[in-house]
Design a protein around this motif. Structure first.
Motif, short mmCIF file in Angstrom:
data_model
loop_
_atom_site.label_atom_id
_atom_site.label_comp_id
_atom_site.label_asym_id
_atom_site.label_seq_id
_atom_site.Cartn_x
_atom_site.Cartn_y
_atom_site.Cartn_z
N ASN A 183 -8.54 19.02 6.25
CA ASN A 183 -7.53 18.13 6.81
C ASN A 183 -8.10 17.35 7.98
N LYS A 184 -7.52 16.18 8.20
CA LYS A 184 -7.83 15.39 9.39
C LYS A 184 -6.55 14.75 9.87
N GLU A 185 -6.28 14.89 11.16
CA GLU A 185 -5.03 14.39 11.71
C GLU A 185 -5.30 13.28 12.71
N ASP A 186 -4.43 12.25 12.67
CA ASP A 186 -4.53 11.16 13.63
C ASP A 186 -3.12 10.67 13.91
N GLY A 187 -2.55 11.15 15.00
CA GLY A 187 -1.17 10.78 15.33
C GLY A 187 -0.20 11.27 14.27
N ARG A 188 0.55 10.35 13.69
CA ARG A 188 1.54 10.73 12.68
C ARG A 188 0.92 10.86 11.28
N PHE A 189 -0.35 10.60 11.17
CA PHE A 189 -1.01 10.59 9.87
C PHE A 189 -1.92 11.81 9.70
N THR A 190 -1.84 12.43 8.53
CA THR A 190 -2.72 13.54 8.18
C THR A 190 -3.31 13.28 6.80
N ALA A 191 -4.63 13.32 6.73
CA ALA A 191 -5.31 13.18 5.44
C ALA A 191 -5.78 14.55 5.00
N GLN A 192 -5.58 14.84 3.74
CA GLN A 192 -5.92 16.15 3.19
C GLN A 192 -6.75 15.97 1.92
N VAL A 193 -7.78 16.77 1.79
CA VAL A 193 -8.65 16.69 0.61
C VAL A 193 -8.76 18.07 -0.02
N ASP A 194 -8.54 18.15 -1.31
CA ASP A 194 -8.73 19.38 -2.08
C ASP A 194 -9.75 19.05 -3.18
N ILE B 80 2.56 11.06 6.16
CA ILE B 80 3.04 10.29 7.30
C ILE B 80 4.28 10.99 7.82
N ARG B 81 4.22 11.45 9.07
CA ARG B 81 5.38 12.12 9.68
C ARG B 81 6.23 11.08 10.39
N ASP B 82 7.52 11.38 10.51
CA ASP B 82 8.44 10.51 11.24
C ASP B 82 8.23 9.04 10.84
N SER B 83 8.33 8.77 9.56
CA SER B 83 8.03 7.43 9.05
C SER B 83 8.92 6.36 9.69
N GLN B 84 8.34 5.20 9.89
CA GLN B 84 9.00 4.08 10.54
C GLN B 84 9.03 2.88 9.60
N PRO B 85 9.99 1.98 9.79
CA PRO B 85 9.99 0.76 8.96
C PRO B 85 8.65 0.00 9.03
N SER B 86 7.97 0.11 10.16
CA SER B 86 6.68 -0.58 10.30
C SER B 86 5.58 0.06 9.45
N ASP B 87 5.86 1.24 8.88
CA ASP B 87 4.91 1.85 7.95
C ASP B 87 5.02 1.27 6.55
N SER B 88 6.01 0.43 6.31
CA SER B 88 6.19 -0.18 4.99
C SER B 88 4.98 -1.06 4.68
N ALA B 89 4.27 -0.70 3.64
CA ALA B 89 3.02 -1.37 3.29
C ALA B 89 2.53 -0.77 1.97
N THR B 90 1.41 -1.27 1.51
CA THR B 90 0.73 -0.65 0.36
C THR B 90 -0.40 0.21 0.89
N TYR B 91 -0.48 1.44 0.42
CA TYR B 91 -1.52 2.38 0.85
C TYR B 91 -2.49 2.60 -0.30
N LEU B 92 -3.76 2.35 -0.01
CA LEU B 92 -4.79 2.47 -1.04
C LEU B 92 -5.76 3.58 -0.67
N CYS B 93 -6.05 4.45 -1.61
CA CYS B 93 -7.13 5.40 -1.40
C CYS B 93 -8.41 4.75 -1.93
N ALA B 94 -9.53 5.17 -1.37
CA ALA B 94 -10.81 4.61 -1.79
C ALA B 94 -11.90 5.64 -1.58
N MET B 95 -12.90 5.59 -2.45
CA MET B 95 -14.00 6.53 -2.35
C MET B 95 -15.31 5.80 -2.61
#
Lengths: 115, 112
Positions: free
Chosen positions: B55-66, B76-91
């Protein structure tokens, strides 16, 4: 990070014409890339822009259709040639700024519509 | 089969909810995992990246890899209207010059 600008931000072009998109970075970068993002889809890598040499193209993309220049470490251009409506897309440049290769930063994109 | 699979959504949640965004991948050689956020009519913005499992945490965001399941998540914790967007994973594809392979992107809408 890096500040990346692209020109134009958007354009509407006629079939058969060509458009050159510019990408300018505020600092020297190790690598620059060009991507395409078609409506409602994810990003597809077009090519890696190599400084002082020919770009490296991905499968399905050719130099005659998408000529790329990179004259120095802060600037690159992508030309979309002999355009058709299928070329309507967002074109994005991205850069890698230093040793952490996997931190890639994107420009704001150029929204192209071909009629 | 695509190398990276991501549900395009849209995912609609109320303000304050915990959001879970996910990707699966098929190539066990992937070692780095990134999350980008893309607002409408903007370029993607790198949110976080992680190396290998955990896991890696940054503020309200936590990324997890299995890696055993080839499954990554962005919370995303305590989501806000400003979080409205497209989220892309990339490797990055180590075998091909670290070329980034992107998921399709998940559209997130946080309603106030």
């Amino acid at each position: 990070s890096a500040v990346i600008s692209q020109k134009p931000s958007r354009d509407i072009c006629q079939r058969g014409t060509s458009l050159t998109i510019q990408c300018q970075v505020d600092s020297q970068v190790t690598m620059m890339f060009w991507y395409r993002q078609q409506p409602g889809q994810s990003l597809t890598l077009i090519a890696t822009a190599n400084q002082g040499s020919e770009a490296t193209y991905e499968s399905g993309f050719v130099i005659d259709k998408f000529p790329i220049s990179r004259p120095n470490l802060t600037f690159s251009t992508l030309t979309v040639s002999n355009m058709s409506p299928e070329d309507s897309s967002i074109y994005l440049c991205s850069v890698v700024t230093g040793q952490i290769y996997n931190e890639q930063f994107f420009g704001p994109g150029t929204r192209l519509t071909v009629l | 089969q695509k190398e990276v699979e991501q549900d395009p959504g849209p995912l609609s949640v109320p303000e304050g909810a915990i959001v879970s965004l996910n990707c699966t991948y098929s190539n066990s050689a992937f070692q780095y995992f990134m999350w980008y956020r893309q607002y409408s009519r903007k370029g993607p913005e790198l949110l976080m990246y992680t190396y290998s499992s955990g896991n890696k945490e940054d503020g309200r965001f936590t990324a997890q890899v299995d890696k055993s399941s080839k499954y990554i998540s962005l919370f995303i914790r305590d989501s806000q209207p400003s979080d409205s967007a497209t989220y892309l994973c990339a490797m990055p594809h180590m075998e091909y010059g670290n070329k980034l392979v992107f998921g399709a992107g998940t559209i997130l809408r946080v309603k106030s």
